[in-house]
Design an enzyme around this catalytic site. Sequence first.
Site, PDB file in Angstrom:
ATOM      1  N   ASP A  53       5.118  13.565 -31.943  1.00  0.00           N
ATOM      2  CA  ASP A  53       4.634  12.606 -33.410  1.00  0.00           C
ATOM      3  C   ASP A  53       5.755  11.722 -32.951  1.00  0.00           C
ATOM      4  O   ASP A  53       5.376  10.710 -33.942  1.00  0.00           O
ATOM      5  CB  ASP A  53       3.945  13.428 -33.943  1.00  0.00           C
ATOM      6  CG  ASP A  53       3.927  13.411 -34.995  1.00  0.00           C
ATOM      7  OD1 ASP A  53       4.869  14.813 -35.228  1.00  0.00           O
ATOM      8  OD2 ASP A  53       4.107  13.420 -36.361  1.00  0.00           O
ATOM      9  N   ASP A  69       3.987  19.746 -37.637  1.00  0.00           N
ATOM     10  CA  ASP A  69       3.908  18.588 -38.629  1.00  0.00           C
ATOM     11  C   ASP A  69       3.197  17.265 -37.782  1.00  0.00           C
ATOM     12  O   ASP A  69       4.066  16.693 -37.271  1.00  0.00           O
ATOM     13  CB  ASP A  69       4.134  18.208 -39.448  1.00  0.00           C
ATOM     14  CG  ASP A  69       4.908  19.439 -40.464  1.00  0.00           C
ATOM     15  OD1 ASP A  69       3.450  19.922 -40.846  1.00  0.00           O
ATOM     16  OD2 ASP A  69       5.951  19.686 -40.526  1.00  0.00           O
ATOM     17  N   LYS A 117      15.784  18.613 -30.504  1.00  0.00           N
ATOM     18  CA  LYS A 117      14.275  19.573 -29.600  1.00  0.00           C
ATOM     19  C   LYS A 117      15.059  19.685 -27.736  1.00  0.00           C
ATOM     20  O   LYS A 117      14.092  20.838 -27.146  1.00  0.00           O
ATOM     21  CB  LYS A 117      13.080  19.455 -29.808  1.00  0.00           C
ATOM     22  CG  LYS A 117      13.067  19.544 -31.449  1.00  0.00           C
ATOM     23  CD  LYS A 117      11.140  18.773 -31.946  1.00  0.00           C
ATOM     24  CE  LYS A 117      10.785  19.226 -33.281  1.00  0.00           C
ATOM     25  NZ  LYS A 117       9.501  18.615 -33.127  1.00  0.00           N
ATOM     26  N   ASP A 133       4.805  20.331 -31.347  1.00  0.00           N
ATOM     27  CA  ASP A 133       5.195  20.126 -32.331  1.00  0.00           C
ATOM     28  C   ASP A 133       3.504  20.641 -33.849  1.00  0.00           C
ATOM     29  O   ASP A 133       3.213  21.099 -33.379  1.00  0.00           O
ATOM     30  CB  ASP A 133       5.666  18.408 -32.754  1.00  0.00           C
ATOM     31  CG  ASP A 133       5.825  18.020 -34.326  1.00  0.00           C
ATOM     32  OD1 ASP A 133       6.584  19.089 -34.697  1.00  0.00           O
ATOM     33  OD2 ASP A 133       5.167  16.964 -34.702  1.00  0.00           O
ATOM     34  N   ASP A 192      10.833  13.808 -31.849  1.00  0.00           N
ATOM     35  CA  ASP A 192      10.293  14.462 -29.706  1.00  0.00           C
ATOM     36  C   ASP A 192      10.419  13.798 -29.709  1.00  0.00           C
ATOM     37  O   ASP A 192      10.516  14.125 -27.961  1.00  0.00           O
ATOM     38  CB  ASP A 192       8.803  14.359 -30.997  1.00  0.00           C
ATOM     39  CG  ASP A 192       8.248  15.748 -31.609  1.00  0.00           C
ATOM     40  OD1 ASP A 192       8.382  16.597 -31.208  1.00  0.00           O
ATOM     41  OD2 ASP A 192       7.496  14.768 -32.639  1.00  0.00           O
TER      42      ASP A 192
END
Length: 224
Positions: free
Chosen positions: A176, A13, A153, A11, A180
């Site tokens: 995070d 951000d 994802k 990931d 995710d």
Amino acid sequence: MFSTTSPLAIDIDGTMTRPDGGVEPRLFERLREWDAPIVIATGKSFAYPVALCTFIGIPDRVIAENGGVVYVDDDLTIEGDAAAARRVAERLRADGHPGGWPDPDMHNRWRETELSVSRSVPEAYLRTVAAEHGQTVVDSGYSYHVKSPAVNKATGLRRAADLLDVDPASFVAIGDSANDAELFDAVGRSYAVANADETARARADVITERAFSDGLLEALDSLT
């Protein structure tokens, strides 16, 4: 089993970034030297992860827009329902909200399949509007993403793995946020950095001691 020969799904951000923003430059050399494929898996619009791969100096292998766009070695897959996302944006504007973010809306200018919405918009209202158009909402911690429930994802990772001719279970994922969580379920090993939200932490195999990009570096160190 998992080492520098393991493919990575990472990931951006909150994971590649520092607490004060910006991608951590210490990652560039580490990722350039990684022995296995790296897929950048993000909620950001398609242009951002492609540019990031270019600046890092790794092949363009990305999952963008929470699985709505997959681009691996010149093969482009676009899923989702862009028309539905546009209808949600129109409804937001009709109800007095920004159609995503206030103008100039750089969050959505290059977005292909979904709508990024400012967290200033009431979440319950947004979820109701999204559902009316057959869409779902995922909270990345930075914005709300209105997207097709058929993509995430994990679906993007499975497509990327197929294009790379590798087993999704061979991947290590690092992230995070709630967006995710499905990715964590699709791979063989997952790390949530210390700043991760409750959903990501609950679904991860490992929670790092350090946060943000320091947590990512900690995860990479554990694989070497």
